[in-house]
Design a protein around this motif. Structure first.
Motif, PDB file in Angstrom:
ATOM      1  N   PHE A 133      38.236  37.484  46.912  1.00 44.06           N
ATOM      2  CA  PHE A 133      37.119  37.394  45.954  1.00 44.06           C
ATOM      3  C   PHE A 133      36.936  38.673  45.119  1.00 44.06           C
ATOM      4  O   PHE A 133      35.887  39.311  45.163  1.00 44.06           O
ATOM      5  CB  PHE A 133      35.813  37.051  46.691  1.00 44.06           C
ATOM      6  CG  PHE A 133      35.696  35.579  47.027  1.00 44.06           C
ATOM      7  CD1 PHE A 133      35.279  34.662  46.070  1.00 44.06           C
ATOM      8  CD2 PHE A 133      36.018  35.109  48.293  1.00 44.06           C
ATOM      9  CE1 PHE A 133      35.187  33.303  46.369  1.00 44.06           C
ATOM     10  CE2 PHE A 133      35.939  33.745  48.600  1.00 44.06           C
ATOM     11  CZ  PHE A 133      35.513  32.853  47.640  1.00 44.06           C
TER      12      PHE A 133
ATOM     13  N   GLU B 148      43.313  38.043  43.462  1.00 44.94           N
ATOM     14  CA  GLU B 148      43.333  38.323  44.897  1.00 44.94           C
ATOM     15  C   GLU B 148      44.774  38.515  45.373  1.00 44.94           C
ATOM     16  O   GLU B 148      45.063  39.412  46.178  1.00 44.94           O
ATOM     17  CB  GLU B 148      42.666  37.182  45.677  1.00 44.94           C
ATOM     18  CG  GLU B 148      41.155  37.057  45.464  1.00 44.94           C
ATOM     19  CD  GLU B 148      40.747  36.447  44.132  1.00 44.94           C
ATOM     20  OE1 GLU B 148      41.595  35.797  43.478  1.00 44.94           O
ATOM     21  OE2 GLU B 148      39.569  36.620  43.733  1.00 44.94           O
TER      22      GLU B 148
ATOM     23  N   PRO C 185      43.230  32.645  48.037  1.00 45.02           N
ATOM     24  CA  PRO C 185      43.347  33.649  46.974  1.00 45.02           C
ATOM     25  C   PRO C 185      43.729  33.039  45.627  1.00 45.02           C
ATOM     26  O   PRO C 185      44.485  32.065  45.575  1.00 45.02           O
ATOM     27  CB  PRO C 185      44.473  34.560  47.460  1.00 45.02           C
ATOM     28  CG  PRO C 185      44.797  34.154  48.850  1.00 45.02           C
ATOM     29  CD  PRO C 185      44.210  32.816  49.112  1.00 45.02           C
ATOM     30  N   GLY C 186      43.205  33.607  44.554  1.00 51.04           N
ATOM     31  CA  GLY C 186      43.642  33.290  43.200  1.00 51.04           C
ATOM     32  C   GLY C 186      44.570  34.410  42.714  1.00 51.04           C
ATOM     33  O   GLY C 186      45.018  35.238  43.523  1.00 51.04           O
TER      34      GLY C 186
ATOM     35  N   GLY D  89      35.879  31.260  51.792  1.00 49.59           N
ATOM     36  CA  GLY D  89      36.256  30.518  50.588  1.00 49.59           C
ATOM     37  C   GLY D  89      37.521  29.710  50.828  1.00 49.59           C
ATOM     38  O   GLY D  89      37.938  29.488  51.967  1.00 49.59           O
TER      39      GLY D  89
HETATM   40  N1  URA Z   1      38.355  31.771  45.422  1.00 45.83           N
HETATM   41  C1  URA Z   1      38.430  31.692  46.763  1.00 45.83           C
HETATM   42  O1  URA Z   1      38.152  30.665  47.344  1.00 45.83           O
HETATM   43  N2  URA Z   1      38.798  32.771  47.424  1.00 45.83           N
HETATM   44  C2  URA Z   1      39.085  33.929  46.831  1.00 45.83           C
HETATM   45  O2  URA Z   1      39.429  34.893  47.531  1.00 45.83           O
HETATM   46  C3  URA Z   1      39.002  33.983  45.440  1.00 45.83           C
HETATM   47  C4  URA Z   1      38.632  32.893  44.743  1.00 45.83           C
END
Ligand code: URA
Length: 254
Positions: free
Chosen positions: A120, A113, A109-110, A106
């Motif tokens: 995720f 996370e 982190p958001g 991905g």
């Molecule tokens: N979106 C991402 O791209 N990665 C994450 O770990 C969480 C949300």
């Protein structure tokens, strides 16, 4: 605000806006407080003091890590880009690191996370977990990682220079994990992995090569939360992945 900080802020903002434009974004919401802050003269007192306590300190990322644990330890003390300032935890990735069928990658982190130090685990993560299960896997059977390992402030898209500083970690992870197939989630992951500016809409559903491993680009789960009508095409992309892995497509994801 110090003048250099102000100018760096403007330069970063320019980069970010150019990147969004290149990705086809035509409209952005901007908080009034941000506009007020940007309109100030550099010499004026800031509305909110944002002066960092520690400076970016670049340390070359080794290209011969022996284990994922070594990579995670390096990441947790990394100060190679400004994202380290606001992080609570680094998020290096998790899952089956022993040649799993799939490595999902991905953007970064958001808030959830960052709080938990795991990839995720928020709303998008719950959807990703459902997608994995619909493919006939448990979350623990695949590996999940991101292009950047620290949360960009306000969940903004990571800047190109932040991605560039962080990509050596991901490349080393890919080398050690040796997944059979990579699934790249969203435009940022694809840009980091392939360096391509071609939009995700054009690339999704087409096999690409990443470090000699087959890479399937598809939409990011956050995008699917905003536009559930796109779930259908993502499921088609994931069916191609299952076919490549010689697995029966599951009927759960339809
Ligand atoms: N979106 C991402 O791209 N990665 C994450 O770990 C969480 C949300």
């Amino acid at each position: 605000m110090a003048e250099t900080t102000f100018h760096t802020l403007i330069a970063n903002l320019e980069n970010y806006l150019e990147y969004q434009r290149d990705e086809g974004v035509q409209r952005l919401e901007v908080d009034r407080a941000v506009l007020a802050e940007l309109a100030r003269e550099p010499s004026e007192e800031p509305v909110v003091a944002t002066e960092p306590t520690a400076a970016v300190k670049e340390v070359a990322v080794p290209d011969n890590f022996g284990s994922l644990e070594e990579i995670s330890a390096h990441i947790s003390s990394c100060r190679n880009c400004p994202l380290f300032h606001a992080r609570t935890n680094t998020v290096s990735g998790e899952g089956n690191a022993d040649s799993p069928d799939i490595l999902f990658i991905g953007e970064g982190p958001g808030a959830d996370e960052d709080a938990q130090g795991r990839p995720f685990v928020g709303k998008a993560g719950q959807l990703l977990t459902k997608m994995i299960e619909a493919m006939g896997y448990e979350r623990e059977q695949v590996f999940i990682a991101n292009v950047v390992k620290c949360r960009p402030p306000g969940n903004r898209t990571p800047l190109p220079e932040e991605m560039e500083k962080c990509m050596p970690y991901l490349r080393q992870q890919i080398r050690l994990i040796k997944p059979r197939v990579i699934v790249g989630l969203g435009a940022t992951a694809i840009k980091g992995l392939l360096g391509k500016t071609a939009g995700i809409t054009r690339l999704r559903g087409t096999w690409q090569d990443c470090e000699g491993i087959k890479l399937m680009p598809t939409f990011h789960p956050s995008y699917l939360l905003r536009d559930p009508s796109k779930k259908k095409v993502v499921w088609q992309d994931l069916q191609l992945v299952l076919k490549e892995l010689g697995r029966e497509p599951s009927s759960k994801g339809k």
